[in-house]
Scaffold this motif. Structure first.
Motif, short mmCIF file in Angstrom:
data_model
loop_
_atom_site.label_atom_id
_atom_site.label_comp_id
_atom_site.label_asym_id
_atom_site.label_seq_id
_atom_site.Cartn_x
_atom_site.Cartn_y
_atom_site.Cartn_z
N GLU A 77 0.84 -1.21 0.00
CA GLU A 77 0.00 0.00 0.00
C GLU A 77 0.87 1.25 0.00
N GLY A 78 0.70 2.11 -1.00
CA GLY A 78 1.44 3.35 -1.06
C GLY A 78 0.77 4.46 -0.27
N ARG A 79 1.57 5.41 0.24
CA ARG A 79 1.04 6.53 1.02
C ARG A 79 1.49 7.84 0.39
N ASP A 80 0.79 8.90 0.73
CA ASP A 80 1.15 10.23 0.20
C ASP A 80 2.25 10.83 1.06
N LEU A 81 3.37 10.15 1.11
CA LEU A 81 4.50 10.52 1.97
C LEU A 81 5.77 10.15 1.24
N ASP A 82 6.72 11.08 1.12
CA ASP A 82 7.96 10.73 0.43
C ASP A 82 9.04 10.33 1.42
N VAL A 83 10.11 9.79 0.89
CA VAL A 83 11.13 9.19 1.74
C VAL A 83 11.85 10.24 2.59
N VAL A 84 11.98 11.46 2.10
CA VAL A 84 12.62 12.51 2.90
C VAL A 84 11.71 12.93 4.05
N GLN A 85 10.42 13.07 3.78
CA GLN A 85 9.48 13.40 4.85
C GLN A 85 9.51 12.34 5.94
#
Length: 579
Positions: free
Chosen positions: A469-477
């Motif tokens: 499941e993907g989330r609206d969050l990037d790896v830096v965040q």
């Protein structure tokens, strides 16, 4: 007391099972001190600890152990402290302003500077013995021959995991036995004065070199009380720069770590086996397995494989728990038993991941992530790896405008056991975009590997539930949020590279390494020894992890280390089993 008996102070500060196992392997019996009187009556005492200074001192004081420990030291009986066990002997620590230590060593523990290095220091480094002009040759010889660096080969590596250290000053010079340099800072890594011996490193996690250190302490009969804990007139000399009487040749010996990872799950018979991650089809071709499917792919038994990796020179072993029990970790008797049995014969750090979060068991009882982590620590783990729960915690932190509230699993475990005990396991995947603006505010890179439609930009989307499941969050965040909450290390996977044997995703790793100041472990994609050298040289990560290529012996750990050494990297050699 029996001649081969030692008491150990256990005040709930992390994994002490490994120390018990190490001492037991040396033929000694460990008795756990559970009262002040046990401490007072001991004839040989171990004072270990993994955690934070404040929580450790709170536990020591609440159990009434502080004065009995000082009385024991003043009696002249042999005493050994480890990690927090050495820091707690000091007057205080910058980690917990206003909290008093035991005041045995005249020093205030300080935090490493992270201006030019990752903090915590996590890895294998040397303990360089010092020459003191004002200490007798006899004492120096005793210290050198009985306590440290026994292999006769010059450099001996020990395992360090800490953010705070004892500075080398005029006040500590009479205590210092060895120093260690990390990122330009030289600190006290071992002390010895009178009957007190203590190390910042973990001998129980330092392979056979560490076992030899423990054996030296256990077999010594030092009855030589430390002089008065003050300098005789109640005055403490001010801290100054390292004195000229210390003959030092500082050198940073920190090694590059090679980590073996084992994905563990139950097969149809209920036995735990090492297989592939749960984002894959883990079964063989259709056959006689459950529901007509093939058997769960079995790459080996976890305890046996972990022991093999230890013997082959792995610097750490990581277990990723993908059994059904991870939904109720406190009932995960098989996995807990794997940790217990592994820690009996594997004397390098063990990390466990899977299910580290607040859980509700079938009876309706709620167990906090701190409680779950504590059970793993007591079973032999040194670090816990948090995956999906870290994503949800980061999303919540961002929604609060970056305000910490102390309720997350990361914050709670870090406060109790120290940042070094918390690893964040990140499962990102590439999302290609035609322009940075199309990424809707996410951290974008210009990639050298265009997307399927020629896209020159991408961002890394974080996932949960084993990458499903993907989330609206990037790896830096994610990684910067987890660092803020108190995580001590990042285990950086890459879904696009996993299982390809084509090398690590250098673009992803560079992006994360430049965003955080804590250590980063590169994972996913290794297929050749050269891949390890490339990721160290081109990204600056502190460690690199692999799984399948080690399980199947496609790339032996020894070959990886030989290649790294040939390329000029410092690596820990395979140690002799001679004790």
């Amino acid at each position: 007391m029996a001649s081969n008996e030692v008491w150990m102070v256990d005040y709930g500060a992390g994994n002490v099972r490994s120390l018990i196992n190490a001492v037991s392997k040396l033929g000694w019996k460990v008795r756990v001190a559970s009262s002040p009187d046990d401490i007072r009556n001991a004839q040989k005492l171990l004072f270990p600890g993994v955690g934070a200074f404040g929580s450790a001192m709170e536990a020591i004081n609440s159990r009434g152990y502080a004065q009995p420990i000082k009385d024991y030291i003043n009696s002249g009986r042999p005493f050994m402290g480890i990690c927090i066990g050495i820091q707690s002997l000091c007057e205080g620590s910058e980690e917990a302003p206003g909290v008093s230590g035991l005041g045995v060593i005249p020093a205030t523990v300080q935090r490493f500077s992270n201006a030019d290095k990752a903090v915590p220091q996590i890895g294998w480094n040397c303990a360089d013995e010092v020459s003191l002009a004002d200490v007798s040759k006899e004492r120096t010889l005793l210290e050198r021959t009985q306590l440290l660096n026994h292999n006769g080969k010059g450099e001996t590596f020990y395992y360090f995991v800490h953010s705070y250290m004892i500075p080398l000053t005029e006040r500590t010079k009479e205590w210092v036995l060895s120093t260690t340099t990390y990122g330009g800072e030289t600190f006290v890594s071992a002390v010895r004065k009178g009957n007190v011996f203590a190390t910042q490193f973990h001998p129980e996690k330092s392979g056979f070199a560490g076992l030899r250190v423990l054996k030296s302490f256990l077999t010594s009969d030092i009855v030589d009380p430390v002089p008065s804990l003050t300098n005789g007139n109640g005055q403490v000399p001010p801290a100054v720069a390292p004195p000229t009487t210390l003959q030092l040749a500082p050198k940073d010996h920190l090694t590059k770590r090679v980590i073996a990872c084992l994905d563990v799950r139950a097969n149809d018979a209920g036995d735990l086996v090492v297989t592939k991650g749960d984002q894959y089809d883990v079964r063989e071709k259709p056959g006689d397995g459950a529901d007509g499917k093939g058997e769960v792919r079995n790459l080996g038994k976890p305890v046996d494989l972990a022991r093999r990796y230890f013997e082959e020179g792995a610097d750490e072993v990581t277990f990723l728990n993908i059994t059904s029990f991870r939904n109720v970790p406190l009932a995960d008797v098989p996995m807990l038993e794997v940790l217990r049995r592994t820690s009996e014969s594997v004397f390098v750090p063990l990390t466990i991941g899977g299910g580290i979060r607040d859980v509700t068991d079938p009876s309706g009882a709620v167990h906090s992530a701190l409680e779950v982590a504590g059970e793993y620590f007591r079973s032999g783990a040194d670090k816990v790896s948090i995956g999906s729960d870290a994503v949800f915690a980061s999303e919540a932190l961002i929604s609060r405008g970056g305000k910490l509230d102390g309720t997350t699993s990361i914050e709670q475990i870090s406060w109790a056991y120290g940042a070094q005990a918390v690893v964040i396991s990140v499962d990102p995947r590439r999302v290609y975009v035609a322009s940075p603006e199309a990424a809707l505010g996410h951290a974008v890179i210009e990639t050298a590997f265009p997307g399927p439609n020629g896209e020159r930009f991408c961002w890394y989307q974080c996932t949960v539930k084993g990458g499903r499941e993907g989330r609206d969050l990037d790896v830096v965040q994610l990684t910067t949020s987890c660092e803020k909450m108190g995580a001590g290390e990042i285990l950086l996977n890459c879904m696009d590279k996993d299982g390809t044997n084509s090398g690590y995703d250098l673009e992803l790793i560079r992006q994360v390494k430049s965003a955080v100041r804590i250590p980063v472990i590169a994972s996913s994609g290794a297929g050749h020894p050269q891949h390890f050298a490339v990721v160290f040289e081109e990204t600056g990560v502190e460690a690199a992890l692999a799984a399948g290529i080690f399980h199947r012996r496609e790339v032996p750990i020894e070959d990886v280390k030989k290649h790294l050494k040939a390329k000029g990297h410092i690596v820990r050699p395979v140690d002799s089993t001679s004790l």
